[in-house]
Design a protein around this motif. Structure first.
Motif, PDB file in Angstrom:
ATOM      1  N   LEU A   1      -2.813  10.703   6.876  1.00  0.00           N
ATOM      2  CA  LEU A   1      -1.549  11.462   6.872  1.00  0.00           C
ATOM      3  C   LEU A   1      -0.499  10.743   6.033  1.00  0.00           C
ATOM      4  O   LEU A   1       0.213  11.356   5.236  1.00  0.00           O
ATOM      5  N   LEU A   2      -0.409   9.423   6.209  1.00  0.00           N
ATOM      6  CA  LEU A   2       0.548   8.648   5.414  1.00  0.00           C
ATOM      7  C   LEU A   2       0.261   8.813   3.930  1.00  0.00           C
ATOM      8  O   LEU A   2       1.168   8.977   3.117  1.00  0.00           O
ATOM      9  N   ALA A   3      -1.021   8.771   3.590  1.00  0.00           N
ATOM     10  CA  ALA A   3      -1.402   8.880   2.186  1.00  0.00           C
ATOM     11  C   ALA A   3      -1.037  10.248   1.624  1.00  0.00           C
ATOM     12  O   ALA A   3      -0.575  10.360   0.486  1.00  0.00           O
TER      13      ALA A   3
ATOM     14  N   LEU B   1      -7.979   7.296   1.012  1.00  0.00           N
ATOM     15  CA  LEU B   1      -6.526   7.196   0.850  1.00  0.00           C
ATOM     16  C   LEU B   1      -6.143   7.377  -0.613  1.00  0.00           C
ATOM     17  O   LEU B   1      -5.137   7.999  -0.933  1.00  0.00           O
ATOM     18  N   GLY B   2      -6.962   6.819  -1.502  1.00  0.00           N
ATOM     19  CA  GLY B   2      -6.688   6.973  -2.925  1.00  0.00           C
ATOM     20  C   GLY B   2      -6.763   8.436  -3.356  1.00  0.00           C
ATOM     21  O   GLY B   2      -6.005   8.871  -4.209  1.00  0.00           O
TER      22      GLY B   2
ATOM     23  N   TYR C   1       5.364   5.967  -2.103  1.00  0.00           N
ATOM     24  CA  TYR C   1       6.625   5.831  -1.383  1.00  0.00           C
ATOM     25  C   TYR C   1       7.548   4.845  -2.090  1.00  0.00           C
ATOM     26  O   TYR C   1       7.111   3.765  -2.480  1.00  0.00           O
TER      27      TYR C   1
ATOM     28  N   ARG D   1       0.830  -1.198   0.000  1.00  0.00           N
ATOM     29  CA  ARG D   1       0.000   0.000   0.000  1.00  0.00           C
ATOM     30  C   ARG D   1       0.870   1.257   0.000  1.00  0.00           C
ATOM     31  O   ARG D   1       0.561   2.243  -0.655  1.00  0.00           O
TER      32      ARG D   1
ATOM     33  N   GLN E   1     -14.719   2.668   2.529  1.00  0.00           N
ATOM     34  CA  GLN E   1     -14.714   4.075   2.150  1.00  0.00           C
ATOM     35  C   GLN E   1     -13.358   4.733   2.413  1.00  0.00           C
ATOM     36  O   GLN E   1     -12.889   5.550   1.624  1.00  0.00           O
TER      37      GLN E   1
ATOM     38  N   GLU F   1     -10.586   3.318   2.142  1.00  0.00           N
ATOM     39  CA  GLU F   1      -9.778   2.928   0.985  1.00  0.00           C
ATOM     40  C   GLU F   1      -9.790   4.044  -0.063  1.00  0.00           C
ATOM     41  O   GLU F   1      -8.757   4.429  -0.601  1.00  0.00           O
TER      42      GLU F   1
ATOM     43  N   LEU G   1       1.028   4.389  -2.587  1.00  0.00           N
ATOM     44  CA  LEU G   1       0.766   5.761  -2.134  1.00  0.00           C
ATOM     45  C   LEU G   1       1.891   6.686  -2.580  1.00  0.00           C
ATOM     46  O   LEU G   1       1.887   7.873  -2.269  1.00  0.00           O
TER      47      LEU G   1
ATOM     48  N   LEU H   1      -5.492  -1.314   4.251  1.00  0.00           N
ATOM     49  CA  LEU H   1      -5.216  -0.101   5.013  1.00  0.00           C
ATOM     50  C   LEU H   1      -4.131  -0.410   6.035  1.00  0.00           C
ATOM     51  O   LEU H   1      -3.532  -1.479   5.998  1.00  0.00           O
TER      52      LEU H   1
ATOM     53  N   ARG I   1      -4.986   4.179  -6.660  1.00  0.00           N
ATOM     54  CA  ARG I   1      -5.865   3.025  -6.727  1.00  0.00           C
ATOM     55  C   ARG I   1      -6.363   2.631  -5.349  1.00  0.00           C
ATOM     56  O   ARG I   1      -5.799   3.028  -4.331  1.00  0.00           O
ATOM     57  N   THR I   2      -7.403   1.830  -5.344  1.00  0.00           N
ATOM     58  CA  THR I   2      -7.842   1.174  -4.117  1.00  0.00           C
ATOM     59  C   THR I   2      -7.764  -0.322  -4.358  1.00  0.00           C
ATOM     60  O   THR I   2      -7.569  -0.774  -5.486  1.00  0.00           O
TER      61      THR I   2
END
Ligand SMILES: Nc1ncnc2c1ncn2[C@@H]1O[C@H](COP(=O)(O)OP(=O)(O)OP(=O)(O)O)[C@@H](O)[C@H]1O
Ligand SMILES: [Mg+2]
Lengths: 328, 256
Positions: free
Chosen positions: B110-112, B169-170, A203, A197, B164, B166, A201, B99, B92-93
């Motif tokens: 935040l990571l995304a 994050l996309g 990274y 993931r 959702q 997911e 994203l 997650l 993408r998801t």
């Protein structure tokens, strides 16, 4: 506990340690000094194991590199025994980090048990070098250092040396604490949780792991420089697989992914070993049993005990709000 | 960044040219060609094992393509690693929720967001001091009505909420094209209706490529459908044309 109260608690304990240590006997001071050094090593490993999810079995290699560098510079070049001690500290960190940068090219591509095997093999290479390169390392006998550095203060005093090590420990803890809270540190957590993931994203997860590996190596090198002067002696024994395993167990015992856990684990292991060995003949088995019980019943280590107690008291006081899922 | 000069809106955001992916002897994706323009809403349907997820994996670089090309804004990215493609506006998801279960909703977001920022390499300053990142996170959570649950660990969310998140994050990286792999999988009909409304509210310039078994969702979201069967595109056309196609009825709906 908020992170602020946690930080205050840690600072309090450290302050207490700094105040009390000089009044204990010489043996205990040296033991605490050693524990603090191994705590730096354990925390460096925690960056890999606890935060990035990379179980390294070769962390002793960097300890060895720092220690041998210090010993060789001191005996062959008479370097690092005055103010130049600080230069040796920097060199030890850089050489260990450079070695990690090289080893990382092989290790970081792998994950899980393969990562474990490769780091083990690389660690054994360093051990082999220490053991075989007689002219440089003194082989099996190792190297005796001429004495601790003196620059205004005589580090030959165990109390003075304790304070130097204490300073390095506190600084390492602070730096690593900032690191794990930084965007980079948080990305390591993400990689530990779900690497694919993280890639989707944006990274470059390889690069993040590689940097973490180098940083961990650097702190391992620092521990090595301090280790050489703590013992006044360096030998292949310091680089042996058992030392790497010990570091791993310290992290697991204390609680991976907590930094401080590594320090607690280091202290626990060192003191248990030192005192158990005088009390019971079969102390290794007791220590082994402690490890196994920790892994089975305290997967979050000693630090996890506090969390659990807190959780259960919260659960008793206030049942968790039952929220119903709503999508909108 | 350095997008080709000839971008005039008529250049496809995403283009696939005779894309193939084999697993040993199995041709999971075979000679798939497809163009997605800015703002397009396209769906890919097909029976289980047709190769839909594999197609997404090849587009996003999770698997290397066996042959053929993937182009983003006219640029050949076929040999690029995932993270570089994401940097070009692809997101993408996942069909199987993917997650960060032990982190909170806010930390996931935040990571995304950090994924495409250079500050992801900063080691000497706490993430919490990046006000702009937090503002963006709160805005995203607000849009998706997640604000009240931002401190909940993701593993404690319901399945519907995770599906959702997911998508949230996309969206965090402000993509130009979003690939959705069965976003409504396992949702109740009420929840998928909410999902459809959420998708409809998204920026109209965002291109969406949707894999979905729930035909209600497909018809509500997409204007164009490609039917994948044994890795090949069997038929492609408007939703109307596809729903009338007897060939599709036979292989997919099992009627006709
Ligand atoms: N990593 C892999 N290795 C080998 N075979 C794979 C791999 N991934 C997918 N496959 C195979 O490729 C084919 C297509 O799988 P894929 O997951 O793309 O189907 P799908 O259309 O997404 O199906 P579903 O509707 O069930 O999600 C299947 O036969 C599957 O078994
Ligand atoms: Mg699929």
């Amino acid at each position: 506990m908020t992170s602020r109260t946690k930080a205050v608690a840690v600072a309090g304990v450290l302050l207490g340690l700094a105040l009390i240590a000089p009044f204990t006997d010489a043996f205990v001071i040296l033991l605490i000094t050693r524990a603090l050094i191994l705590a730096i090593l354990a925390m460096s490993l925690d960056i890999l194991l606890g935060f990035t999810g990379l179980p390294s079995l070769g962390q002793a290699a960097y300890l060895g590199i720092g220690a041998y560098l210090t010993a060789i510079l001191a005996t062959k070049f008479n370097f690092g025994l005055g103010w130049s001690f600080w230069v040796v500290v920097v060199l030890g960190i850089l050489l260990a980090a450079a070695t990690a940068a090289f080893f990382g090219l092989f290790a970081v591509r792998a994950s899980g048990v393969y990562f474990l095997m490769i780091t083990l093999a690389l660690g054994q290479c360093v051990w082999g070098l220490a053991y075989r390169w007689n002219s440089m390392t003194g082989g099996d006998n190792g190297i005796n250092l001429p004495g601790r550095p003196a620059f205004g203060i005589q580090l030959s005093s165990d109390v003075a040396y304790f304070y130097v090590v204490f300073g390095f420990f506190a600084l390492s803890l602070l730096m690593l604490y900032v690191l794990v809270k930084s965007p980079f540190g948080r990305s390591l957590e993400g990689i530990r949780e779900r690497e694919v993931r993280m890639r989707t994203l944006g990274y470059n997860t390889w690069l993040h792991k590689y940097l973490a590996f180098i940083i961990a190596g650097g702190f391992g090198g620092l521990a090595g420089v301090l280790w050489a002067h703590a013992n006044g002696h360096v030998s292949p024994e310091d680089v042996v697989l058992t030392t790497s395993v010990d570091a791993l167990l310290m992290v697991v015992l204390g609680g991976p992914g907590t930094l401080v856990g590594g320090a607690i684990g280091a202290a626990a292991v060192l003191f248990l070993r030192e005192y158990l060995s005088t009390l019971v003949a079969w102390w290794q088995y007791v220590l082994g049993a402690v490890y196994i019980l920790t892994i089975l019943y305290l997967p979050d280590g000693l630090m996890g005990v506090a969390t659990r107690l807190r959780r259960s008291s919260i659960a008793l006081g206030r049942p968790e709000d039952a929220k119903h899922p709503v999508i909108s | 960044m350095d997008e080709p000069a000839r971008e005039d809106g008529r250049q496809p955001v995403l283009e696939l040219r005779r894309l193939c992916k084999s697993f040993g002897g199995l041709k999971a994706v075979h000679e798939v060609s497809l163009r997605v323009m800015a703002g397009d809403r396209k769906a890919i349907i097909g029976p289980n094992g047709a190769g839909k997820t594999t197609l997404f994996n090849v587009i996003t670089g999770v698997f290397p393509a066996t042959s053929g090309q993937v182009l983003l804004f006219g640029q050949d990215v076929t040999r690029w690693p995932s993270h570089r493609r994401i940097g070009r506006g692809l997101a993408r998801t996942f069909q199987v929720t993917s997650l960060f279960p032990k982190l909170t909703v806010l930390d996931n977001v935040l990571l995304a967001i950090e994924g495409l920022r250079l500050s992801k390499f900063v080691m000497w300053r706490p993430l919490s001091s990046y006000r702009d990142v937090y503002e963006r996170a709160h805005a995203l959570l607000q849009e998706a009505a997640f604000q009240d649950r931002r401190d909940v660990e993701v593993r404690n969310l319901s399945h519907g909420e995770q599906r959702q998140l997911e998508i949230v994050l996309g969206l965090a990286s402000n993509p130009k094209i979003l690939l959705l792999d069965e976003p409504a999988a396992g949702l109740s009909s009420g929840e998928s209706a909410e999902m459809v409304r959420f998708l409809a509210r998204l920026d109209q310039h965002l291109a969406i490529l949707l894999i979905e078994h729930d035909m209600n969702v497909v018809f509500d979201v997409a204007k164009h459908i490609s039917v994948l069967h044994f890795g090949e595109i069997l038929e492609a056309g408007t939703t109307d044309a596809i729903s009338r196609s007897t060939k599709v009825q036979q292989i997919y709906f099992g009627t006709g």
